[in-house]
Design a protein around this motif. Structure first.
Motif, PDB file in Angstrom:
ATOM      1  N   SER A  40      32.477  47.184  42.252  1.00  0.00           N
ATOM      2  CA  SER A  40      33.891  46.785  42.195  1.00  0.00           C
ATOM      3  C   SER A  40      34.026  45.325  41.800  1.00  0.00           C
ATOM      4  O   SER A  40      33.037  44.574  41.793  1.00  0.00           O
ATOM      5  CB  SER A  40      34.555  47.020  43.554  1.00  0.00           C
ATOM      6  OG  SER A  40      33.931  46.223  44.551  1.00  0.00           O
ATOM      7  N   VAL A  41      35.256  44.944  41.485  1.00  0.00           N
ATOM      8  CA  VAL A  41      35.587  43.552  41.154  1.00  0.00           C
ATOM      9  C   VAL A  41      36.848  43.173  41.931  1.00  0.00           C
ATOM     10  O   VAL A  41      37.593  44.044  42.380  1.00  0.00           O
ATOM     11  CB  VAL A  41      35.833  43.363  39.644  1.00  0.00           C
ATOM     12  CG1 VAL A  41      34.547  43.546  38.861  1.00  0.00           C
ATOM     13  CG2 VAL A  41      36.908  44.324  39.146  1.00  0.00           C
ATOM     14  N   PRO A  42      37.111  41.883  42.115  1.00  0.00           N
ATOM     15  CA  PRO A  42      38.328  41.485  42.830  1.00  0.00           C
ATOM     16  C   PRO A  42      39.589  41.999  42.149  1.00  0.00           C
ATOM     17  O   PRO A  42      39.704  41.978  40.921  1.00  0.00           O
ATOM     18  CB  PRO A  42      38.271  39.949  42.784  1.00  0.00           C
ATOM     19  CG  PRO A  42      36.813  39.627  42.642  1.00  0.00           C
ATOM     20  CD  PRO A  42      36.261  40.725  41.770  1.00  0.00           C
ATOM     21  N   ARG A  43      40.534  42.486  42.965  1.00  0.00           N
ATOM     22  CA  ARG A  43      41.834  42.906  42.436  1.00  0.00           C
ATOM     23  C   ARG A  43      42.684  41.682  42.110  1.00  0.00           C
ATOM     24  O   ARG A  43      42.533  40.621  42.717  1.00  0.00           O
ATOM     25  CB  ARG A  43      42.568  43.770  43.453  1.00  0.00           C
ATOM     26  CG  ARG A  43      42.019  45.178  43.602  1.00  0.00           C
ATOM     27  CD  ARG A  43      42.965  46.027  44.437  1.00  0.00           C
ATOM     28  NE  ARG A  43      42.425  47.364  44.644  1.00  0.00           N
ATOM     29  CZ  ARG A  43      42.534  48.363  43.779  1.00  0.00           C
ATOM     30  NH1 ARG A  43      43.189  48.162  42.639  1.00  0.00           N
ATOM     31  NH2 ARG A  43      42.008  49.548  44.042  1.00  0.00           N
ATOM     32  N   HIS A  44      43.609  41.876  41.191  1.00  0.00           N
ATOM     33  CA  HIS A  44      44.524  40.799  40.816  1.00  0.00           C
ATOM     34  C   HIS A  44      45.956  41.203  41.135  1.00  0.00           C
ATOM     35  O   HIS A  44      46.298  42.385  41.144  1.00  0.00           O
ATOM     36  CB  HIS A  44      44.383  40.470  39.329  1.00  0.00           C
ATOM     37  CG  HIS A  44      43.064  39.890  38.962  1.00  0.00           C
ATOM     38  ND1 HIS A  44      42.783  38.547  39.067  1.00  0.00           N
ATOM     39  CD2 HIS A  44      41.923  40.477  38.519  1.00  0.00           C
ATOM     40  CE1 HIS A  44      41.537  38.314  38.688  1.00  0.00           C
ATOM     41  NE2 HIS A  44      40.990  39.478  38.362  1.00  0.00           N
ATOM     42  N   ILE A  45      46.788  40.222  41.404  1.00  0.00           N
ATOM     43  CA  ILE A  45      48.207  40.457  41.628  1.00  0.00           C
ATOM     44  C   ILE A  45      48.910  40.411  40.276  1.00  0.00           C
ATOM     45  O   ILE A  45      48.727  39.455  39.511  1.00  0.00           O
ATOM     46  CB  ILE A  45      48.799  39.386  42.566  1.00  0.00           C
ATOM     47  CG1 ILE A  45      48.103  39.435  43.929  1.00  0.00           C
ATOM     48  CG2 ILE A  45      50.305  39.581  42.728  1.00  0.00           C
ATOM     49  CD1 ILE A  45      48.507  38.314  44.863  1.00  0.00           C
ATOM     50  N   PRO A  46      49.691  41.440  39.939  1.00  0.00           N
ATOM     51  CA  PRO A  46      50.394  41.433  38.653  1.00  0.00           C
ATOM     52  C   PRO A  46      51.193  40.146  38.454  1.00  0.00           C
ATOM     53  O   PRO A  46      51.933  39.708  39.337  1.00  0.00           O
ATOM     54  CB  PRO A  46      51.325  42.652  38.753  1.00  0.00           C
ATOM     55  CG  PRO A  46      50.622  43.580  39.716  1.00  0.00           C
ATOM     56  CD  PRO A  46      49.965  42.666  40.715  1.00  0.00           C
ATOM     57  N   GLY A  47      51.009  39.545  37.304  1.00  0.00           N
ATOM     58  CA  GLY A  47      51.736  38.322  36.981  1.00  0.00           C
ATOM     59  C   GLY A  47      51.079  37.048  37.463  1.00  0.00           C
ATOM     60  O   GLY A  47      51.554  35.944  37.166  1.00  0.00           O
TER      61      GLY A  47
ATOM     62  N   SER B 299      37.417  35.678  45.092  1.00  0.00           N
ATOM     63  CA  SER B 299      36.301  35.417  45.993  1.00  0.00           C
ATOM     64  C   SER B 299      35.035  35.045  45.227  1.00  0.00           C
ATOM     65  O   SER B 299      34.187  34.304  45.740  1.00  0.00           O
ATOM     66  CB  SER B 299      36.031  36.628  46.889  1.00  0.00           C
ATOM     67  OG  SER B 299      35.803  37.791  46.108  1.00  0.00           O
ATOM     68  N   ASP B 300      34.881  35.542  43.996  1.00  0.00           N
ATOM     69  CA  ASP B 300      33.700  35.197  43.195  1.00  0.00           C
ATOM     70  C   ASP B 300      33.634  33.694  42.952  1.00  0.00           C
ATOM     71  O   ASP B 300      32.590  33.058  43.169  1.00  0.00           O
ATOM     72  CB  ASP B 300      33.737  35.934  41.848  1.00  0.00           C
ATOM     73  CG  ASP B 300      33.441  37.421  41.984  1.00  0.00           C
ATOM     74  OD1 ASP B 300      33.071  37.857  43.088  1.00  0.00           O
ATOM     75  OD2 ASP B 300      33.591  38.143  40.978  1.00  0.00           O
TER      76      ASP B 300
END
Length: 466
Positions: free
Chosen positions: A150-157, A168-169
């Motif tokens: 997996s990879v860190p999720r992003h918040i739209p926008g 976190s990376d």
């Protein structure tokens, strides 16, 4: 697996060398299979290199910092001159590298072929690998395990730039301690980084869209952690959603859905992790997905019979120890050993903040939703001798069915992660509170708190109020 098939290069191809992948590879090799692991980065994956291990090393440094700061409370006059971020990084990397060398030795020692490159499924029994020099190699196998992580999720926008807005990376490799930080997300990742930065002297605020920190935990545990963070001076904005994050030369301004703003040197986006399933050839072999996760049955078999999936690419708990268990189960299934499916409700969970949060089993709310008549007891660590010695506050909460077994154990406090194994046995073996209450715990230990909570639930409290 009924026998070895020489028409394939190997018996098992593992696509991804993280926790679930290497566990499957090691167990399969132990069971006599020919195994190849395809990994584009390093063995160990996120957990070893960008997650579990390096973050816990930073948390240990944070614990040392707090110990020095609080030394006068224990009669020791000590002072904290400064935090050498370079030395902290050396310590962190030393822990990671030692474990990486050990894991590499294990894989080599079991005769597993490690192929460095980017793999893509091209058939139900083959993976095409782009090697570091750009050349291609195709590996065939009787079975494949997808474990691409997996990879860190992003918040739209809101785009992470790696400088003012980080995931976190990037947060793990910062070369300086921020003076102030806003953490978007009050789950395990967010609370752990908030702990580290606060201990290092930063002003920290956590913004969580749901009403509580660690929202998957029992509400009593969440409330205890919130109380502890507030007492430490970590600012909390709960039930608040972020609408924008605007970086500038001076820092970042975060706008919330109520129109208010927060400003800090740095923003950490810590809203969870997304599976890595794009670009690995799912369509070419007809694998079914849901919200990006691979669909699997109770044995982690996908919609294609020869392909299994484990770890963060399937919709189970995104925990390294869950990946280990899934990888082992898959290898044993292929070997014809008929392992028991994993009971995910019985998996222990730990957030390594200060204080720690540890739990296993059902919360009171989940148990009620499932139709149980719930009884619970909360033991305050104020009554525990070892907790007093350590200067720890917190709780142990036990949830049980009326007249029946313990359904869940939820703990907040220093070192409670080390107590979760006993709680796991209690829950998974369907022990009743009165049965656990008979067990004698050594005094003075934190483990007494587990016993005290069960004594209270059995109707005979000792160092707690009825």
């Amino acid at each position: 697996m009924s026998g070895l098939d020489d028409t394939f290069d190997v018996d098992l191809i593992v696509l991804g060398g993280g926790s679930g992948g290497y566990a499957a590879a090691l167990r399969a090799a132990e069971l006599g299979m020919r195994v190849a692991v395809i990994e584009k980065d390093k063995l160990g994956g996120t957990c070893l290199h960008r997650g579990c291990i390096p973050t816990k090393a930073l948390l240990q440094t944070a614990d040392v910092v707090e110990t020095v700061r609080e030394s006068a409370c224990f009669g020791v006059q000590a002072s904290l001159d400064h935090i050498d971020t370079g030395a902290v990084a050396t310590y962190r990397d030393g822990v990671v590298n030692a474990l990486f060398r050990g894991l590499s030795g294990l894989v080599a020692g079991r005769g597993i072929e490690l192929i460095t490159g980017t793999g893509r499924l091209v058939s139900p029994t083959a993976v095409a690998v782009t090697l570091p020099d750009g050349t291609q190699r195709t590996v065939s196998g009787a079975h494949i395990v997808v474990a691409t992580g997996s990879v860190p999720r992003h918040i739209p926008g809101i785009s992470a730039d790696g400088q003012r807005i980080v995931t976190s990376d990037e947060a793990l490799t910062l070369d300086a301690i921020p003076r102030s930080a806003i953490v978007l997300g009050g789950g395990a990742i967010g609370c752990e980084f908030a702990t580290v930065w606060h201990s290092f002297g930063a002003q920290v605020a956590i913004v969580e869209a749901l009403p509580h920190l660690v929202p998957l935990e029992d509400q009593a545990a969440s409330a205890a952690l919130e109380k502890a963070f507030a007492r430490q001076g970590i600012s909390l904005r709960l039930g608040a959603k972020v609408t924008a994050a605007t970086p500038s030369a001076e820092g970042v301004t975060v706008t919330l859905d109520d129109g208010s703003t927060l400003a800090a040197d740095l923003v950490l986006v810590a809203i969870g992790r997304a599976p890595v399933t794009d670009g690995i050839g799912l369509d070419s072999v007809g694998l079914e997905t849901d919200r990006g996760y691979l669909k699997v049955d109770e044995r982690c078999r996908t919609s294609v019979p020869t392909i299994f999936a484990v770890g963060d690419v399937i919709p189970t708990l995104q925990l390294a120890h869950v990946g280990f268990a899934e990888g082992i189960m898959v290898a044993e299934t292929l070997a014809g050993l008929d392992p028991a499916p994993i009971d995910y409700l019985g998996v222990p969970r730990v957030t390594y903040s200060h204080p720690e949060v540890a739990s296993v089993g059902m919360t009171s709310a989940v148990a009620t939703e499932r139709g149980y008549e719930v009884q619970d007891a909360v033991y305050d660590l104020a009554g525990n001798g070892k907790a007093r010695i350590l200067g720890s506050t917190g709780i142990v909460k036990v949830v049980s069915a009326k007249g029946g077994p313990v359904l869940g154990v939820h703990m907040v406090g220093k070192r409670v992660g080390e107590l979760i194994s006993e709680a796991q046995l209690i829950v998974n073996w369907d022990a009743r509170p009165d049965e656990v209450a008979q067990h004698i715990h050594a005094h003075p230990t934190l483990s007494e708190a587990v016993g005290e909570a069960h004594l209270a639930l059995a109707g005979k409290p000792l160092h707690s109020h009825s």
